[in-house]
Design a protein around this motif. Structure first.
Motif, PDB file in Angstrom:
ATOM      1  N   THR A 157       0.833  -1.204   0.000  1.00 39.12           N
ATOM      2  CA  THR A 157       0.000   0.000   0.000  1.00 39.12           C
ATOM      3  C   THR A 157       0.867   1.254   0.000  1.00 39.12           C
ATOM      4  O   THR A 157       0.701   2.150   0.838  1.00 39.12           O
ATOM      5  CB  THR A 157      -0.955   0.017   1.213  1.00 39.12           C
ATOM      6  OG1 THR A 157      -1.464  -1.304   1.440  1.00 39.12           O
ATOM      7  CG2 THR A 157      -2.125   0.948   0.959  1.00 39.12           C
ATOM      8  N   ARG A 158       1.792   1.302  -0.944  1.00 32.43           N
ATOM      9  CA  ARG A 158       2.672   2.458  -1.093  1.00 32.43           C
ATOM     10  C   ARG A 158       2.236   3.293  -2.291  1.00 32.43           C
ATOM     11  O   ARG A 158       1.742   2.773  -3.282  1.00 32.43           O
ATOM     12  CB  ARG A 158       4.131   2.019  -1.341  1.00 32.43           C
ATOM     13  CG  ARG A 158       4.853   1.505  -0.113  1.00 32.43           C
ATOM     14  CD  ARG A 158       6.283   1.159  -0.483  1.00 32.43           C
ATOM     15  NE  ARG A 158       6.985   2.277  -1.103  1.00 32.43           N
ATOM     16  CZ  ARG A 158       7.626   3.221  -0.405  1.00 32.43           C
ATOM     17  NH1 ARG A 158       7.644   3.171   0.909  1.00 32.43           N
ATOM     18  NH2 ARG A 158       8.235   4.199  -1.042  1.00 32.43           N
ATOM     19  N   GLN A 159       2.418   4.595  -2.165  1.00 30.51           N
ATOM     20  CA  GLN A 159       2.196   5.459  -3.312  1.00 30.51           C
ATOM     21  C   GLN A 159       3.345   5.277  -4.309  1.00 30.51           C
ATOM     22  O   GLN A 159       4.461   4.940  -3.938  1.00 30.51           O
ATOM     23  CB  GLN A 159       2.126   6.923  -2.868  1.00 30.51           C
ATOM     24  CG  GLN A 159       0.931   7.244  -1.998  1.00 30.51           C
ATOM     25  CD  GLN A 159      -0.380   7.013  -2.730  1.00 30.51           C
ATOM     26  OE1 GLN A 159      -0.527   7.353  -3.905  1.00 30.51           O
ATOM     27  NE2 GLN A 159      -1.348   6.416  -2.035  1.00 30.51           N
ATOM     28  N   GLY A 160       3.058   5.492  -5.581  1.00 32.33           N
ATOM     29  CA  GLY A 160       4.108   5.386  -6.591  1.00 32.33           C
ATOM     30  C   GLY A 160       3.526   5.152  -7.971  1.00 32.33           C
ATOM     31  O   GLY A 160       2.304   5.034  -8.158  1.00 32.33           O
ATOM     32  N   ILE A 161       4.414   5.091  -8.946  1.00 34.18           N
ATOM     33  CA  ILE A 161       3.992   4.921 -10.332  1.00 34.18           C
ATOM     34  C   ILE A 161       3.279   3.581 -10.526  1.00 34.18           C
ATOM     35  O   ILE A 161       2.300   3.488 -11.272  1.00 34.18           O
ATOM     36  CB  ILE A 161       5.215   5.037 -11.267  1.00 34.18           C
ATOM     37  CG1 ILE A 161       5.699   6.485 -11.299  1.00 34.18           C
ATOM     38  CG2 ILE A 161       4.870   4.576 -12.677  1.00 34.18           C
ATOM     39  CD1 ILE A 161       6.928   6.700 -12.151  1.00 34.18           C
ATOM     40  N   GLY A 162       3.780   2.541  -9.881  1.00 33.02           N
ATOM     41  CA  GLY A 162       3.189   1.225 -10.043  1.00 33.02           C
ATOM     42  C   GLY A 162       1.732   1.194  -9.599  1.00 33.02           C
ATOM     43  O   GLY A 162       0.860   0.685 -10.315  1.00 33.02           O
ATOM     44  N   ARG A 163       1.463   1.740  -8.445  1.00 29.45           N
ATOM     45  CA  ARG A 163       0.082   1.752  -7.947  1.00 29.45           C
ATOM     46  C   ARG A 163      -0.793   2.660  -8.804  1.00 29.45           C
ATOM     47  O   ARG A 163      -1.961   2.352  -9.055  1.00 29.45           O
ATOM     48  CB  ARG A 163       0.084   2.220  -6.493  1.00 29.45           C
ATOM     49  CG  ARG A 163      -1.223   1.940  -5.764  1.00 29.45           C
ATOM     50  CD  ARG A 163      -1.110   2.297  -4.317  1.00 29.45           C
ATOM     51  NE  ARG A 163      -2.386   2.124  -3.643  1.00 29.45           N
ATOM     52  CZ  ARG A 163      -2.638   2.590  -2.428  1.00 29.45           C
ATOM     53  NH1 ARG A 163      -1.697   3.240  -1.763  1.00 29.45           N
ATOM     54  NH2 ARG A 163      -3.816   2.405  -1.862  1.00 29.45           N
ATOM     55  N   THR A 164      -0.218   3.781  -9.279  1.00 31.38           N
ATOM     56  CA  THR A 164      -0.955   4.669 -10.173  1.00 31.38           C
ATOM     57  C   THR A 164      -1.292   3.965 -11.478  1.00 31.38           C
ATOM     58  O   THR A 164      -2.385   4.129 -12.028  1.00 31.38           O
ATOM     59  CB  THR A 164      -0.135   5.935 -10.455  1.00 31.38           C
ATOM     60  OG1 THR A 164       0.136   6.609  -9.227  1.00 31.38           O
ATOM     61  CG2 THR A 164      -0.868   6.875 -11.387  1.00 31.38           C
ATOM     62  N   LEU A 165      -0.360   3.146 -11.980  1.00 33.89           N
ATOM     63  CA  LEU A 165      -0.598   2.400 -13.211  1.00 33.89           C
ATOM     64  C   LEU A 165      -1.734   1.399 -13.038  1.00 33.89           C
ATOM     65  O   LEU A 165      -2.611   1.271 -13.908  1.00 33.89           O
ATOM     66  CB  LEU A 165       0.679   1.676 -13.635  1.00 33.89           C
ATOM     67  CG  LEU A 165       0.607   0.813 -14.892  1.00 33.89           C
ATOM     68  CD1 LEU A 165       0.231   1.668 -16.097  1.00 33.89           C
ATOM     69  CD2 LEU A 165       1.934   0.100 -15.130  1.00 33.89           C
ATOM     70  N   VAL A 166      -1.743   0.700 -11.926  1.00 32.08           N
ATOM     71  CA  VAL A 166      -2.816  -0.264 -11.659  1.00 32.08           C
ATOM     72  C   VAL A 166      -4.162   0.448 -11.604  1.00 32.08           C
ATOM     73  O   VAL A 166      -5.157  -0.004 -12.188  1.00 32.08           O
ATOM     74  CB  VAL A 166      -2.547  -1.018 -10.338  1.00 32.08           C
ATOM     75  CG1 VAL A 166      -3.749  -1.860  -9.952  1.00 32.08           C
ATOM     76  CG2 VAL A 166      -1.309  -1.895 -10.467  1.00 32.08           C
TER      77      VAL A 166
END
Length: 324
Positions: free
Chosen positions: A273-282
């Motif tokens: 549950t970290r912010q970042g590009i990966g979570r934004t991409l999902v």
């Protein structure tokens, strides 16, 4: 006899040719990524304007031409495909990644907010992998058949570990069991250790596999024997002479490794549950916010080619033979 001095252009020309080829390849990779991103938007099922309007209103239904007209005008969907493609490429050249369907903001603004946490995670994972990999290879490579085989087996196991499974195990053991780190999220050093390890351990195993064979081959080279005859200790020979030459193989893969950490961040940032590009991409994929998806794809390609060009520049420092 008159001694002629070497023509400096003869020594410079091969280097220029090599770098011209590499820059050309880099441009082709980025252009290919940008083109694939554009084609992915065209391949979206259904009408794009309808999808955007449904996303904005939260209601999936058929739309009239009057409702779709402002969307088509805003994004230029009524223009010929070739014109849309040229606008897409020219926009990227200007640094314009498009506008988010869902957030109504420039994609660059959305992605830029998520770059620092992903960059910190990827950089930490790479550093950890490059600390663990050489230490393990130095400890086990060339130490006899049994030790070397055991070291190679550990590398194989690490390289094959799924990041989502490893992340879950790290959370169970070190967060829930021992309580050393936060379970999810977390800021500062404590919050990045477990996610970085989930990325670094498989990467260290893969890089170790690439290093071990070359390391053991270099151990048998004449210059290593010469260094030992001059009285150099075993650790000094392994670090100063053998590892320097064996590092070329994993260094070549570091550009790929950076891409692997970014793709791995899609899983790790979700697990922790970290912010970042990966979570934004999902999130963008789930909401069909294609401009954000394509923007991240293009930026990842740019980072990939930049890292590989930087690594090409480092090769001569590791092996002077590569300057010619």
């Amino acid at each position: 006899m008159t001694r002629t001095s070497p023509d400096p252009t003869r020594t410079l020309r091969p280097g220029w040719r090599r770098w011209t080829g590499r820059l050309g390849s880099a441009v082709l990779v980025v252009w290919g990524a940008a083109t694939a991103a554009f084609l992915a938007q065209l391949a979206q099922p259904g009408d794009r304007a309808t999808a955007i309007l449904n996303l904005r209103t939260g209601q999936v239904q058929e739309r009239s031409a009057e409702e779709l007209a402002p969307i088509n005008a805003e994004y230029g969907f009524e223009s010929p495909v070739l014109s849309q493609y040229l606008d897409h490429i020219l926009g990227l050249l200007r640094g314009d990644l498009g506008t988010s369907y869902q957030q109504h903001r420039p994609v660059w603004d959305v992605v830029a907010e998520q770059i620092p946490p992903t960059l910190a995670l990827s950089a930490t994972a790479l550093v950890l992998a490059w600390v663990l990999m050489p230490a393990w290879v130095l400890l086990t490579a060339g130490r006899g058949p049994a030790t070397s085989a055991w070291g190679a087996a550990v590398e194989t196991v690490l390289a094959s570990l799924p990041q989502y499974w490893l992340g879950a195990v790290l959370v169970l053991v070190f967060a829930l069991g021992l309580g050393w780190f936060p379970v999810v999220g977390g800021s500062g050093v404590a919050g990045i250790v477990l996610p970085a390890l989930a990325l670094a351990l498989p990467l260290a195993g893969f890089l170790g596999q690439a290093t071990r064979t070359e390391f053991e081959r270099v151990l048998g080279q004449p210059f290593v024997l010469s260094a030992r005859l001059r009285g150099a200790g075993d650790l000094s020979v392994r670090v100063r002479h053998v590892l320097r030459h064996a590092a070329l193989a994993p260094l070549t893969l570091t550009g790929w490794a950076l891409g692997a950490t970014v793709s791995g961040a899609v899983v790790v940032e979700t697990v922790f549950t970290r912010q970042g590009i990966g979570r934004t991409l999902v999130s963008a994929v789930e909401s069909q916010d294609l401009p954000i998806v394509t923007g991240i794809v293009v930026l990842t390609a740019l980072v990939y080619v930049a890292i590989n060009l930087a690594l090409d520049a480092l090769y001569p420092f590791l092996d002077p033979r590569l300057t010619t």
